[in-house]
Design a protein around this motif. Structure first.
Motif, PDB file in Angstrom:
ATOM      1  N   PRO A  67     -38.999  -1.064 -48.542  1.00 32.41           N
ATOM      2  CA  PRO A  67     -38.866   0.131 -47.702  1.00 32.41           C
ATOM      3  C   PRO A  67     -38.263  -0.134 -46.317  1.00 32.41           C
ATOM      4  O   PRO A  67     -37.612   0.742 -45.740  1.00 32.41           O
ATOM      5  CB  PRO A  67     -40.303   0.651 -47.549  1.00 32.41           C
ATOM      6  CG  PRO A  67     -41.110  -0.045 -48.577  1.00 32.41           C
ATOM      7  CD  PRO A  67     -40.369  -1.251 -49.034  1.00 32.41           C
ATOM      8  N   GLN A  68     -38.436  -1.362 -45.835  1.00 36.47           N
ATOM      9  CA  GLN A  68     -37.858  -1.685 -44.520  1.00 36.47           C
ATOM     10  C   GLN A  68     -36.342  -1.548 -44.513  1.00 36.47           C
ATOM     11  O   GLN A  68     -35.735  -1.312 -43.480  1.00 36.47           O
ATOM     12  CB  GLN A  68     -38.200  -3.143 -44.148  1.00 36.47           C
ATOM     13  CG  GLN A  68     -39.514  -3.326 -43.452  1.00 36.47           C
ATOM     14  CD  GLN A  68     -39.468  -2.769 -42.026  1.00 36.47           C
ATOM     15  OE1 GLN A  68     -39.599  -1.564 -41.832  1.00 36.47           O
ATOM     16  NE2 GLN A  68     -39.285  -3.627 -41.042  1.00 36.47           N
ATOM     17  N   THR A  69     -35.739  -1.735 -45.713  1.00 35.98           N
ATOM     18  CA  THR A  69     -34.283  -1.598 -45.835  1.00 35.98           C
ATOM     19  C   THR A  69     -33.821  -0.286 -45.222  1.00 35.98           C
ATOM     20  O   THR A  69     -32.811  -0.221 -44.522  1.00 35.98           O
ATOM     21  CB  THR A  69     -33.886  -1.575 -47.343  1.00 35.98           C
ATOM     22  OG1 THR A  69     -34.492  -2.670 -47.981  1.00 35.98           O
ATOM     23  CG2 THR A  69     -32.385  -1.614 -47.530  1.00 35.98           C
ATOM     24  N   TRP A  70     -34.594   0.768 -45.500  1.00 31.44           N
ATOM     25  CA  TRP A  70     -34.157   2.108 -45.114  1.00 31.44           C
ATOM     26  C   TRP A  70     -34.448   2.424 -43.658  1.00 31.44           C
ATOM     27  O   TRP A  70     -33.865   3.334 -43.088  1.00 31.44           O
ATOM     28  CB  TRP A  70     -34.771   3.154 -46.066  1.00 31.44           C
ATOM     29  CG  TRP A  70     -34.543   2.727 -47.483  1.00 31.44           C
ATOM     30  CD1 TRP A  70     -35.483   2.342 -48.383  1.00 31.44           C
ATOM     31  CD2 TRP A  70     -33.264   2.572 -48.133  1.00 31.44           C
ATOM     32  NE1 TRP A  70     -34.882   1.963 -49.552  1.00 31.44           N
ATOM     33  CE2 TRP A  70     -33.528   2.088 -49.432  1.00 31.44           C
ATOM     34  CE3 TRP A  70     -31.942   2.778 -47.743  1.00 31.44           C
ATOM     35  CZ2 TRP A  70     -32.501   1.821 -50.342  1.00 31.44           C
ATOM     36  CZ3 TRP A  70     -30.923   2.512 -48.638  1.00 31.44           C
ATOM     37  CH2 TRP A  70     -31.205   2.041 -49.923  1.00 31.44           C
ATOM     38  N   THR A  71     -35.353   1.635 -43.064  1.00 24.20           N
ATOM     39  CA  THR A  71     -35.557   1.752 -41.620  1.00 24.20           C
ATOM     40  C   THR A  71     -34.365   1.078 -40.938  1.00 24.20           C
ATOM     41  O   THR A  71     -33.761   1.625 -40.023  1.00 24.20           O
ATOM     42  CB  THR A  71     -36.873   1.042 -41.204  1.00 24.20           C
ATOM     43  OG1 THR A  71     -37.899   1.437 -42.098  1.00 24.20           O
ATOM     44  CG2 THR A  71     -37.256   1.385 -39.794  1.00 24.20           C
ATOM     45  N   ALA A  72     -34.033  -0.119 -41.432  1.00 29.14           N
ATOM     46  CA  ALA A  72     -32.925  -0.867 -40.833  1.00 29.14           C
ATOM     47  C   ALA A  72     -31.598  -0.103 -40.971  1.00 29.14           C
ATOM     48  O   ALA A  72     -30.785  -0.080 -40.056  1.00 29.14           O
ATOM     49  CB  ALA A  72     -32.808  -2.227 -41.496  1.00 29.14           C
ATOM     50  N   SER A  73     -31.412   0.526 -42.117  1.00 31.35           N
ATOM     51  CA  SER A  73     -30.119   1.187 -42.360  1.00 31.35           C
ATOM     52  C   SER A  73     -29.979   2.493 -41.597  1.00 31.35           C
ATOM     53  O   SER A  73     -28.883   3.015 -41.440  1.00 31.35           O
ATOM     54  CB  SER A  73     -29.965   1.485 -43.852  1.00 31.35           C
ATOM     55  OG  SER A  73     -30.897   2.481 -44.233  1.00 31.35           O
ATOM     56  N   GLY A  74     -31.103   3.033 -41.151  1.00 33.56           N
ATOM     57  CA  GLY A  74     -31.055   4.312 -40.431  1.00 33.56           C
ATOM     58  C   GLY A  74     -31.330   5.501 -41.334  1.00 33.56           C
ATOM     59  O   GLY A  74     -31.399   6.632 -40.866  1.00 33.56           O
ATOM     60  N   HIS A  75     -31.527   5.250 -42.637  1.00 33.09           N
ATOM     61  CA  HIS A  75     -31.735   6.382 -43.551  1.00 33.09           C
ATOM     62  C   HIS A  75     -33.067   7.083 -43.329  1.00 33.09           C
ATOM     63  O   HIS A  75     -33.183   8.272 -43.571  1.00 33.09           O
ATOM     64  CB  HIS A  75     -31.651   5.913 -45.010  1.00 33.09           C
ATOM     65  CG  HIS A  75     -30.250   5.704 -45.468  1.00 33.09           C
ATOM     66  ND1 HIS A  75     -29.616   4.496 -45.389  1.00 33.09           N
ATOM     67  CD2 HIS A  75     -29.355   6.570 -45.989  1.00 33.09           C
ATOM     68  CE1 HIS A  75     -28.383   4.613 -45.845  1.00 33.09           C
ATOM     69  NE2 HIS A  75     -28.198   5.862 -46.226  1.00 33.09           N
ATOM     70  N   LEU A  76     -34.082   6.338 -42.905  1.00 31.32           N
ATOM     71  CA  LEU A  76     -35.394   6.976 -42.737  1.00 31.32           C
ATOM     72  C   LEU A  76     -35.449   7.844 -41.487  1.00 31.32           C
ATOM     73  O   LEU A  76     -36.000   8.942 -41.514  1.00 31.32           O
ATOM     74  CB  LEU A  76     -36.493   5.921 -42.699  1.00 31.32           C
ATOM     75  CG  LEU A  76     -37.107   5.612 -44.052  1.00 31.32           C
ATOM     76  CD1 LEU A  76     -38.131   4.496 -43.952  1.00 31.32           C
ATOM     77  CD2 LEU A  76     -37.759   6.854 -44.656  1.00 31.32           C
ATOM     78  N   PRO A 138     -30.230   5.745 -51.799  1.00 31.77           N
ATOM     79  CA  PRO A 138     -29.255   6.834 -51.660  1.00 31.77           C
ATOM     80  C   PRO A 138     -27.817   6.322 -51.693  1.00 31.77           C
ATOM     81  O   PRO A 138     -26.871   7.100 -51.630  1.00 31.77           O
ATOM     82  CB  PRO A 138     -29.582   7.424 -50.291  1.00 31.77           C
ATOM     83  CG  PRO A 138     -30.155   6.273 -49.520  1.00 31.77           C
ATOM     84  CD  PRO A 138     -30.796   5.338 -50.497  1.00 31.77           C
ATOM     85  N   GLU A 139     -27.647   5.003 -51.728  1.00 29.12           N
ATOM     86  CA  GLU A 139     -26.308   4.394 -51.838  1.00 29.12           C
ATOM     87  C   GLU A 139     -26.515   2.978 -52.349  1.00 29.12           C
ATOM     88  O   GLU A 139     -27.600   2.410 -52.197  1.00 29.12           O
ATOM     89  CB  GLU A 139     -25.612   4.375 -50.466  1.00 29.12           C
ATOM     90  CG  GLU A 139     -26.395   3.604 -49.409  1.00 29.12           C
ATOM     91  CD  GLU A 139     -25.716   3.601 -48.047  1.00 29.12           C
ATOM     92  OE1 GLU A 139     -24.970   4.541 -47.745  1.00 29.12           O
ATOM     93  OE2 GLU A 139     -25.935   2.643 -47.280  1.00 29.12           O
ATOM     94  N   THR A 140     -25.489   2.413 -52.960  1.00 28.95           N
ATOM     95  CA  THR A 140     -25.657   1.053 -53.493  1.00 28.95           C
ATOM     96  C   THR A 140     -25.409   0.000 -52.409  1.00 28.95           C
ATOM     97  O   THR A 140     -25.787  -1.152 -52.555  1.00 28.95           O
ATOM     98  CB  THR A 140     -24.692   0.798 -54.677  1.00 28.95           C
ATOM     99  OG1 THR A 140     -23.348   0.885 -54.204  1.00 28.95           O
ATOM    100  CG2 THR A 140     -24.914   1.775 -55.810  1.00 28.95           C
ATOM    101  N   ALA A 141     -24.778   0.437 -51.310  1.00 26.92           N
ATOM    102  CA  ALA A 141     -24.329  -0.493 -50.267  1.00 26.92           C
ATOM    103  C   ALA A 141     -25.414  -1.432 -49.745  1.00 26.92           C
ATOM    104  O   ALA A 141     -25.173  -2.635 -49.568  1.00 26.92           O
ATOM    105  CB  ALA A 141     -23.750   0.304 -49.100  1.00 26.92           C
ATOM    106  N   GLN A 142     -26.613  -0.885 -49.521  1.00 28.30           N
ATOM    107  CA  GLN A 142     -27.651  -1.707 -48.879  1.00 28.30           C
ATOM    108  C   GLN A 142     -28.033  -2.916 -49.737  1.00 28.30           C
ATOM    109  O   GLN A 142     -28.397  -3.961 -49.210  1.00 28.30           O
ATOM    110  CB  GLN A 142     -28.881  -0.857 -48.544  1.00 28.30           C
ATOM    111  CG  GLN A 142     -28.593   0.315 -47.617  1.00 28.30           C
ATOM    112  CD  GLN A 142     -28.002  -0.093 -46.270  1.00 28.30           C
ATOM    113  OE1 GLN A 142     -28.341  -1.135 -45.721  1.00 28.30           O
ATOM    114  NE2 GLN A 142     -27.093   0.719 -45.746  1.00 28.30           N
ATOM    115  N   GLY A 143     -27.956  -2.764 -51.038  1.00 28.29           N
ATOM    116  CA  GLY A 143     -28.255  -3.882 -51.938  1.00 28.29           C
ATOM    117  C   GLY A 143     -27.268  -5.026 -51.719  1.00 28.29           C
ATOM    118  O   GLY A 143     -27.582  -6.202 -51.938  1.00 28.29           O
TER     119      GLY A 143
END
Ligand code: ATP
Length: 443
Positions: A67-76, A138-143
């Motif tokens: 879940p931290q991925t989405w904090t870092a990416s700005g999605h959350l 919501p996108e494959t990019a973060q992976g």
């Protein structure tokens, strides 16, 4: 669009999801032909960006991520404000930033303000509690970003290089529609191309051109493509520059693919939130640098829609409307149809043998129902490039005819040369180079 939707439904390209229960809004199922088309689009993309290049490698990351991925990416954080969406261009605006009642970009009507997060939330494990919340990506990019260091450490990739990925993404879009154009579950084909800062502009331009060429090579008419540069207001928080490749869909110009210069935003963010170094040691300058990222991000479903729209055609033949899909052979769901002229045993045996033989190489249809004319039309309608007709003469001279979808011309050639001839034609040889001793005539 209605004609495309109807053809897709009728011929088994695309069905409404869970149709027997009344369907599920904006969800679609790809039928026997649709799944082939989609597979071929993905294969053509993979071939162009991974197989034929030595500077891009592939990846298949999981849909569920920490879940931290989405904090870092700005999605959350990005979607906790009340937002309104333009019903026309689908840009989203924070309601508090708006002065008028219409979309500042195109003047379109706006939806009611809503507090929402675009990401689908679910729970990992048996207990539904805050600690176990995960999101469907919501996108494959973060992976790709979070695997940057893994790829550098395990391969010999050095800047500039890219990582490519195809996979499902999910967005709880407020406005969906236009068939498979905007859905809540879709598939993306994304490249994250890592470059040295300072070379990013050059690489950005390179990728814009490269990606346009990919669509054109696969048959999209140039005049149906255009570039749209994002204005300051349209630019996403992570992007320095962004161009959309727009396609002239039946409902008007709309984004087919986005190409962004993301700078060092993603690697800096993930390094900061994970506490792991994501820098890159440049052997030439002996310096540690954070690469910049150029991202060509395409949608499989939108590409499928664009290829279908561009290929769709109606011609008047013998007083009847002949529907034809001019799909590029690489994309056509069925490459060859084998059509015996009659159901007589001897003829069927030869036709079935040819069918079995060709299936080793391609997706092939066998069709012996109704008149030969009707069978040709059925294949034209699904974009099959070639029909092989087996007739009574074939029993004597061991020859068959190949009929070309585009010109309706036919050539007669020995069965022994059938596979190699089809191979050459499917790979782009001019369709009507006569084989030795072959004859050509109009249907
Ligand atoms: P749009 O504004 O049209 O919703 P976007 O700018 O949000 O698209 P990106 O985030 O740039 O889209 O995603 C890259 C690509 O993924 C798009 O160009 C499109 O092909 C595809 N895509 C994005 N959202 C959807 C969706 N809801 N349904 C189908 N494809 C999508």
């Amino acid at each position: 669009m209605e004609k495309i939707v109807s053809l897709c439904r009728r011929r088994g390209f695309i069905f409404p999801s869970s149709e027997i229960y009344g369907g599920l809004s904006s969800c679609w199922d790809y039928g026997p032909l649709g799944v082939e088309l989609k597979q071929n689009i993905k294969q053509a993309w993979w071939r162009a960006v991974v197989q034929e290049r030595d500077d891009i490698v592939g990846l298949d990351a999981s849909i569920l991520m920490h879940p931290q991925t989405w904090t870092a990416s700005g999605h959350l954080q990005g979607f906790v404000d009340p937002l309104v969406e333009c019903k026309n261009c689908h840009l989203r605006w924070r309601s508090e930033d708006l002065t008028g009642n219409n979309c500042p970009s195109c003047g379109g009507e706006l939806t009611e303000p809503r507090l929402f997060n675009l990401m689908f939330k679910t729970f990992m494990g048996p207990i539904e509690e805050a600690a176990s919340v995960v999101y469907l990506r919501p996108e494959t990019a973060q992976g790709i970003f979070v695997n940057f260091q893994n790829v550098v450490n395990t391969t010999r990739m050095r800047l500039p290089f890219g990582i490519a990925q195809i996979g499902k993404a999910f967005r709880n879009e407020i406005t969906t529609g236009n068939f498979i154009f905007r859905t809540r579950e879709f598939e993306q084909m994304e490249i994250e191309f890592f470059v040295k800062p300072g070379t990013d502009e050059e690489w950005f331009n390179y990728w814009v051109e490269e990606r346009i060429n990919w669509y054109v090579k696969l048959g999209i008419k140039k005049e149906n493509l255009r570039l749209h540069k994002h204005t300051k207001e349209e630019l996403a928080h992570y992007a320095r520059v962004c161009y959309d490749i727009d396609y002239l869909f039946p409902m008007g110009w709309a984004e087919l693919e986005g190409i962004a210069n993301r700078g060092d935003f993603d690697l800096v963010q993930h390094a900061s939130f994970s506490g792991k170094s994501l820098d890159y040691f440049d052997e030439e300058t002996k310096e540690h640098i954070i690469p910049y990222i150029i991202e060509p991000s395409a949608g499989v479903d939108r590409s499928a829609l664009a290829f279908l729209c561009d290929a769709y055609d109606e011609q008047l033949a013998e007083g009847e409307i002949r529907v034809i899909l001019h799909l590029h052979p690489a994309l056509a769901p069925i490459k060859v149809a084998v059509l015996p002229l009659s159901r007589r045993e001897k003829l069927v045996a030869v036709a079935k043998q040819i069918y079995a033989d060709l299936r080793q190489c391609w997706m092939v249809n066998y069709d012996d129902a109704q008149s030969i004319g009707r069978r040709y039309r059925r294949q034209d309608e699904i974009g099959t490039p070639f029909c092989v007709t087996v007739d009574f003469q074939s029993l004597e001279d061991e020859q068959v005819t190949i009929r070309d979808r585009e010109t309706m011309n036919q050539i007669r050639l020995p069965i022994a040369e059938l596979k190699s001839t089809l191979q050459a034609k499917l790979e782009g040889e001019p369709l009507f180079v006569l084989p030795p001793g072959g004859a050509i005539w109009k249907e």
